[in-house]
Design an enzyme around this catalytic site. Structure first.
Site, mmCIF file in Angstrom:
data_model
loop_
_atom_site.group_PDB
_atom_site.id
_atom_site.type_symbol
_atom_site.label_atom_id
_atom_site.label_comp_id
_atom_site.label_asym_id
_atom_site.label_seq_id
_atom_site.Cartn_x
_atom_site.Cartn_y
_atom_site.Cartn_z
ATOM 1 C CG HIS A 103 -0.274 -0.143 2.526
ATOM 2 N ND1 HIS A 103 0.097 -1.381 3.013
ATOM 3 C CD2 HIS A 103 0.121 0.756 3.464
ATOM 4 C CE1 HIS A 103 0.679 -1.234 4.182
ATOM 5 N NE2 HIS A 103 0.723 0.064 4.485
ATOM 6 C CG HIS A 105 0.804 5.370 4.251
ATOM 7 N ND1 HIS A 105 -0.047 5.246 5.325
ATOM 8 C CD2 HIS A 105 1.626 4.296 4.311
ATOM 9 C CE1 HIS A 105 0.252 4.151 5.998
ATOM 10 N NE2 HIS A 105 1.256 3.557 5.413
#
Ligand code: 5GP
Length: 139
Positions: A103, A105
């Site tokens: 992922h 951010h």
């Protein structure tokens, strides 16, 4: 390298087994609000294909992911009238990773305003939804 664990929390979000405040979805990618935002508008962009992090990701997946990170970064900056956008990605616990599905951010930043701690307090769901609405409107 430890193997990808398909029972991680983001895999459960992708499967629809736990809820998330979704911002954007296409065939390969999902973006949603971080439940413990370090600043208003903190969001996460993940590929649908499972990898533990950047280190074991398929380069073809990365090629599709980064344009979506860019799209969301621009939308978050505009939505919060931010001075800048912080984009971060951690690989393994030593680097700060706590969820083992790749992922990125994306966090809008304002001059002089510090970030809250990483994985600090849970945000109110209505605040997350209102912030998501602003980002969606800027997409
Ligand atoms: P990492 O440390 O792995 O880079 O960051 C994981 C991020 O996922 C943290 O910022 C944390 O707040 C967020 N997070 C953890 N659990 C959940 C969850 O169940 N839903 C959402 N939307 N975010 C989560």
């Amino acid at each position: 390298m430890t193997a990808y664990d398909p029972n991680n929390i983001f895999a459960k979000i992708l499967a629809g087994d736990i809820p998330s405040v979704t911002l954007y979805e296409d065939e390969d990618t999902l973006a949603f609000m971080d439940v413990m935002p370090q600043a208003p508008g903190h969001l996460l962009v993940i590929p649908k294909q499972g990898s533990r992090n950047l280190l074991d990701a398929n380069p073809a997946v990365l090629a599709k992911l980064l344009p979506v990170v860019q799209k969301l970064a621009n939308a978050a900056k505009e939505a919060f009238d931010a001075d800048g956008v912080y984009v971060a990605q951690f690989n393994e616990a030593a680097a700060g990773q706590t969820v083992y599905h790749l992922h990125f951010h994306v966090i809008p930043r304002h001059d002089g305003l510090p970030l809250k701690p990483h994985t600090g307090g849970m945000e109110n769901i209505d605040v997350l939804k209102a912030n998501a609405e602003k980002i969606r409107a800027a997409l």
